[in-house]
Enzyme design. Structure first.
Site, PDB file in Angstrom:
ATOM      1  N   ILE A 127      -1.803  -8.916  14.743  1.00  0.00           N
ATOM      2  CA  ILE A 127      -2.748  -9.478  13.762  1.00  0.00           C
ATOM      3  C   ILE A 127      -2.830  -8.661  12.475  1.00  0.00           C
ATOM      4  CG2 ILE A 127      -4.187 -10.713  15.435  1.00  0.00           C
ATOM      5  CD1 ILE A 127      -6.103  -8.338  15.469  1.00  0.00           C
ATOM      6  N   ARG A 163       0.136   1.468   7.516  1.00  0.00           N
ATOM      7  CA  ARG A 163       1.161   2.447   7.120  1.00  0.00           C
ATOM      8  C   ARG A 163       1.879   3.034   8.323  1.00  0.00           C
ATOM      9  NH1 ARG A 163      -0.688   7.361   3.827  1.00  0.00           N
ATOM     10  NH2 ARG A 163      -2.591   7.096   5.067  1.00  0.00           N
ATOM     11  N   GLY A 192       1.631   1.885  11.741  1.00  0.00           N
ATOM     12  CA  GLY A 192       1.750   1.112  12.969  1.00  0.00           C
ATOM     13  C   GLY A 192       1.212  -0.297  12.823  1.00  0.00           C
ATOM     14  N   THR A 193       0.884  -0.898  13.963  1.00  0.00           N
ATOM     15  CA  THR A 193       0.478  -2.298  13.987  1.00  0.00           C
ATOM     16  C   THR A 193      -0.898  -2.465  14.634  1.00  0.00           C
ATOM     17  OG1 THR A 193       1.555  -2.590  16.126  1.00  0.00           O
ATOM     18  CG2 THR A 193       2.868  -3.098  14.160  1.00  0.00           C
ATOM     19  N   ASP A 238     -12.425   5.876   1.854  1.00  0.00           N
ATOM     20  CA  ASP A 238     -11.572   4.759   1.427  1.00  0.00           C
ATOM     21  C   ASP A 238     -12.335   3.436   1.519  1.00  0.00           C
ATOM     22  OD1 ASP A 238      -9.313   3.604   0.367  1.00  0.00           O
ATOM     23  OD2 ASP A 238      -8.209   3.506   2.256  1.00  0.00           O
TER      24      ASP A 238
END
Length: 274
Positions: free
Chosen positions: A15, A19, A21-22, A132
Site C-alpha cells: 500500500i 526510502r 522499504g515498503t 518532518d
C-alpha cells in the site's frame, strides 16, 4: 518476511513505498483485524543518522502510544536485514490528498490544526521532536480522525532541550533548522503553521525552484498574505499563522499555546476580516 511475522499475520497487498522499504497491509486471523506493516531494509541504511533514526522510531512510537492523533504501533519484528513495524492501518490517502481539493473551510482547517497540534503537544511533553511535519505524514483513520505518522526522523531533545541536524522537507522546515543551529520542539510548530498556510492558501508561504531556493526563502521569512488568495481568510486565522510561522523562536507559540488560540478554540468559526 520473517517467519515470526508470517506466523502471526497474513501479508496482503503493498500500500506504500518509502526510502528504505515498503508498507503492506497485513491481516491478523486471531483478532480479525488489519494493520499496516512498515518493512525497512536495514542494508539500505548506510548513513549512521538514518540507522539511529531507525532504532529510535519503534521506541518513540511505543512511548507515544496510544494517543488519538498519533499512528499507533502494535507489534515489531526484527531480523538481521529487516525491521518490520506493525502499525495502525489508516485510510489510503493523506492530508496532502485532502488539501488538494479546493474549498477547504476555516472550520475544517481549524479542526485539522487542532488535531495535529494535539498530537504534537503529546510528543513535546515526552521531549520528542517529530522533525518532518508535512501533509504527506498526516493520515486519516477510518473514522476521519487525523493521525501523525512516519516517525522516521523523530528524536529526543538532548539534555539542553535542543537537537541539531538538517532534517525535514524544504517547504516545511523551520529557519533555525536550515541555519544549522541547535533547535527545539518549536521547529514542529513552524512546520504545522506552514501546513495551515497551505490548507488556507493552496500554496506554501515560501517557495523556489530548488531546495536551495526554498531554503533561502525560508531564511528570509517574509510571511505574506496576498490579497487575491487571503481575501476571505479571517484576521484570527492570519494572527495564528503569524504566531506559528514566527522567525523568533522565543515568540513562536508552543503546541500547547496553539491549542489555546481563539481561532482554534472557536473552531475557525469567525466573521471578522482584516
Amino acid at each position: 518476511m520473517s517467519e515470526t511475522l508470517k506466523n502471526k499475520y497474513q501479508v496482503c497487498e503493498e500500500i506504500g513505498r518509502g526510502r528504505f522499504g515498503t508498507i503492506s497491509r497485513v491481516f491478523c486471523p486471531i483478532t480479525q483485524a488489519s494493520f499496516a506493516c512498515k518493512s525497512i531494509d536495514k542494508r539500505l541504511l548506510t548513513d549512521p543518522t538514518d540507522r539511529e533514526c531507525l532504532e529510535n522510531e519503534p521506541k518513540i512510537m511505543t512511548l507515544l502510544s496510544p494517543h488519538s492523533n498519533i499512528v499507533q504501533i502494535h507489534d515489531m519484528f526484527e531480523s538481521e536485514d529487516t525491521l518490520q513495524l506493525i502499525l495502525e492501518l489508516c485510510q489510503p490517502y493523506t492530508l496532502y490528498d485532502q488539501i488538494l481539493q479546493p474549498g477547504l473551510s476555516e472550520s475544517k482547517a481549524a479542526s485539522y490544526v487542532q488535531q495535529i497540534t494535539s498530537g504534537l503537544a503529546h510528543c513535546h511533553r515526552f521531549g520528542i521532536v517529530h522533525r518532518d511535519i508535512k501533509p504527506d505524514n498526516i493520515f486519516f483513520d477510518f473514522r476521519g480522525k487525523l493521525k501523525i505518522g512516519d516517525f522516521g526522523s523523530a528524536t529526543w531533545l538532548g539534555e539542553l532541550g535542543t537537537v541539531d541536524g538538517l532534517v525535514g522537507t524544504p517547504y516545511y522546515v523551520a529557519p533555525e533548522v536550515v541555519m544549522g543551529r541547535a533547535y527545539n520542539e518549536k521547529a514542529d510548530v513552524w512546520s504545522a503553521g506552514v501546513v495551515l498556510y497551505v490548507m488556507l492558501a493552496g500554496v506554501p508561504p515560501f517557495y523556489g525552484e530548488t531546495a536551495e531556493e526554498i531554503f533561502e526563502a525560508v531564511l528570509r521569512g517574509n510571511l505574506r498574505f496576498p490579497t487575491r488568495i487571503f481575501r476571505s481568510v479571517s484576521a484570527e486565522a492570519k494572527d495564528l499563522l503569524r504566531k506559528m510561522i514566527c522567525r523568533d523562536v522565543s515568540k513562536r507559540l508552543s503546541a500547547e499555546q496553539v491549542l489555546r488560540h481563539p481561532w482554534i478554540l472557536n473552531g475557525g468559526e469567525t466573521t471578522s476580516m482584516d
